[in-house]
Motif scaffolding. Structure first.
Motif, PDB file in Angstrom:
ATOM      1  N   ILE A   1       9.944   8.282   2.267  1.00  0.00           N
ATOM      2  CA  ILE A   1       8.868   7.612   3.004  1.00  0.00           C
ATOM      3  C   ILE A   1       9.276   7.605   4.466  1.00  0.00           C
ATOM      4  CG2 ILE A   1       7.542   5.492   3.332  1.00  0.00           C
ATOM      5  CD1 ILE A   1       8.266   4.716   0.443  1.00  0.00           C
ATOM      6  N   VAL A   2       8.504   8.279   5.299  1.00  0.00           N
ATOM      7  CA  VAL A   2       8.833   8.397   6.718  1.00  0.00           C
ATOM      8  C   VAL A   2       7.649   7.911   7.545  1.00  0.00           C
ATOM      9  CG1 VAL A   2       9.609   9.913   8.571  1.00  0.00           C
ATOM     10  CG2 VAL A   2      10.322  10.380   6.216  1.00  0.00           C
ATOM     11  N   LEU A   3       7.922   6.918   8.392  1.00  0.00           N
ATOM     12  CA  LEU A   3       6.910   6.398   9.313  1.00  0.00           C
ATOM     13  C   LEU A   3       7.241   6.885  10.714  1.00  0.00           C
ATOM     14  CD1 LEU A   3       6.569   4.579   6.780  1.00  0.00           C
ATOM     15  CD2 LEU A   3       6.133   2.672   8.319  1.00  0.00           C
TER      16      LEU A   3
ATOM     17  N   LYS B   1       0.829  -1.206   0.000  1.00  0.00           N
ATOM     18  CA  LYS B   1       0.000   0.000   0.000  1.00  0.00           C
ATOM     19  C   LYS B   1       0.866   1.260   0.000  1.00  0.00           C
ATOM     20  CE  LYS B   1      -3.719   2.298   2.538  1.00  0.00           C
ATOM     21  NZ  LYS B   1      -4.557   2.330   3.772  1.00  0.00           N
ATOM     22  N   VAL B   2       1.850   1.297   0.891  1.00  0.00           N
ATOM     23  CA  VAL B   2       2.712   2.476   0.980  1.00  0.00           C
ATOM     24  C   VAL B   2       3.570   2.611  -0.276  1.00  0.00           C
ATOM     25  CG1 VAL B   2       4.547   3.601   2.297  1.00  0.00           C
ATOM     26  CG2 VAL B   2       2.743   2.367   3.503  1.00  0.00           C
TER      27      VAL B   2
ATOM     28  N   ILE C   1       3.523   8.863   7.363  1.00  0.00           N
ATOM     29  CA  ILE C   1       2.491   8.080   8.040  1.00  0.00           C
ATOM     30  C   ILE C   1       2.730   8.102   9.535  1.00  0.00           C
ATOM     31  CG2 ILE C   1       1.525   5.755   8.322  1.00  0.00           C
ATOM     32  CD1 ILE C   1       2.289   5.292   5.352  1.00  0.00           C
ATOM     33  N   ALA C   2       1.678   8.345  10.300  1.00  0.00           N
ATOM     34  CA  ALA C   2       1.733   8.315  11.765  1.00  0.00           C
ATOM     35  C   ALA C   2       1.212   6.974  12.251  1.00  0.00           C
ATOM     36  CB  ALA C   2       0.885   9.444  12.346  1.00  0.00           C
ATOM     37  N   ILE C   3       2.001   6.305  13.095  1.00  0.00           N
ATOM     38  CA  ILE C   3       1.607   4.998  13.647  1.00  0.00           C
ATOM     39  C   ILE C   3       1.509   5.131  15.159  1.00  0.00           C
ATOM     40  CG2 ILE C   3       2.133   2.542  13.800  1.00  0.00           C
ATOM     41  CD1 ILE C   3       3.927   2.847  11.354  1.00  0.00           C
TER      42      ILE C   3
ATOM     43  N   ARG D   1       1.573   4.107  -3.007  1.00  0.00           N
ATOM     44  CA  ARG D   1       1.375   5.543  -2.791  1.00  0.00           C
ATOM     45  C   ARG D   1       2.643   6.317  -3.128  1.00  0.00           C
ATOM     46  NH1 ARG D   1      -2.784   8.071   1.195  1.00  0.00           N
ATOM     47  NH2 ARG D   1      -2.571  10.244   0.551  1.00  0.00           N
ATOM     48  N   TYR D   2       3.770   5.764  -2.748  1.00  0.00           N
ATOM     49  CA  TYR D   2       5.062   6.398  -3.047  1.00  0.00           C
ATOM     50  C   TYR D   2       5.253   6.560  -4.555  1.00  0.00           C
ATOM     51  CZ  TYR D   2      10.125   6.328  -3.933  1.00  0.00           C
ATOM     52  OH  TYR D   2      11.391   6.572  -4.415  1.00  0.00           O
ATOM     53  N   LEU D   3       4.917   5.537  -5.312  1.00  0.00           N
ATOM     54  CA  LEU D   3       5.086   5.600  -6.764  1.00  0.00           C
ATOM     55  C   LEU D   3       4.179   6.654  -7.395  1.00  0.00           C
ATOM     56  CD1 LEU D   3       5.348   1.799  -7.681  1.00  0.00           C
ATOM     57  CD2 LEU D   3       7.217   3.460  -7.413  1.00  0.00           C
TER      58      LEU D   3
END
Length: 242
Positions: A149-151, A11-12, A27-29, A15-17
């Protein structure tokens, strides 16, 4: 059947592509202490970076990992700051509660990372937490322009209270995830963690800390989370999370 981690990785990655090259996917986890949000974040980051490595096939231009996890732990107030509070004993005993974090600094970091990436973008620095000295370490983590991409993972990143609410809103985060776990599952994890990290001398004192601090915070986290959560992920004890 596709695993939770693989589904989230895909999924991520998708979205990145679809995201312009001058922007990050963020994304906040959130989740209670002991929910497994750190393990999940690292598992997803590992899966994404493997996809990137497979895609680049060793090309030097794409060798740097595209994804990384940023823990909220670096935004703990220092022991000196806790000692300067009106009730220092209470502040130290409740370390890990929402009021013992620098939420404003966390929001500033998120705002920096949300800015467009340019050819001259310098790495953005943020703190980590040193469990040996039991305090944050400034500028210990560098997020470069290739880390797109940062989680962000932490207890309060999905809390419906300022400044956390703003830091995780649609202008700042692409998605909010929440790791769901039963308190009875989280408690033994916390006891084990506290003893291993030297936070508690033995299992009995670790259990007291879990009951009197961590799970109290957990109740606030569950009751006070934002109403819009894009992914609710059930915490599991399996190879995907390790």
């Amino acid at each position: 059947m596709e695993s939770q981690v693989n589904r989230l990785v895909n999924k991520v990655w998708h979205r990145y592509l679809q995201t312009p090259s001058d922007q990050r996917v963020m994304i906040a986890i959130g989740g209670i202490p002991g929910s497994g949000k750190t393990s999940l974040a690292h598992a997803v980051v590992e899966g994404i970076n493997k996809k990137q490595a497979d895609k680049s096939k060793g090309a030097s231009a794409d060798a740097e990992p595209v994804a990384m996890a940023v823990p909220m732990d670096g935004f703990h107030l220092t022991r000196a700051q806790l000692s300067a509070m009106p009730d220092p004993a209470h502040a130290h005993a409740r370390r890990g509660a929402e009021f013992t974090f620098d939420g404003a600094a966390f929001l500033r970091l998120v705002e920096q990372l949300r800015q467009k990436i340019t050819a001259g973008s310098a790495p953005i620095l943020c703190p980590s937490f040193d469990h040996a000295v039991k305090d944050p370490v400034d500028d210990a983590i560098a997020i470069g322009p290739r880390q797109r991409i940062v989680l962000f993972e932490g207890n309060y990143v999905c809390l419906d209270k300022e400044p956390w609410r703003t830091a995780s809103d649609a202008e700042h985060m692409d998605e909010r995830w929440f790791v769901d776990v039963d308190f009875a599952v989280a408690r033994p994890r916390l006891i084990k963690r506290h003893v291993a990290a030297g936070i508690a001398a033995d299992a009995e004192s670790a259990a007291a800390r879990a009951d009197e601090n961590d799970l109290v915070n957990g109740a606030e986290i569950v009751a006070g989370r934002v109403s819009t959560i894009d992914e609710t992920i059930v915490s599991r004890e399996d190879a995907d999370w390790s």
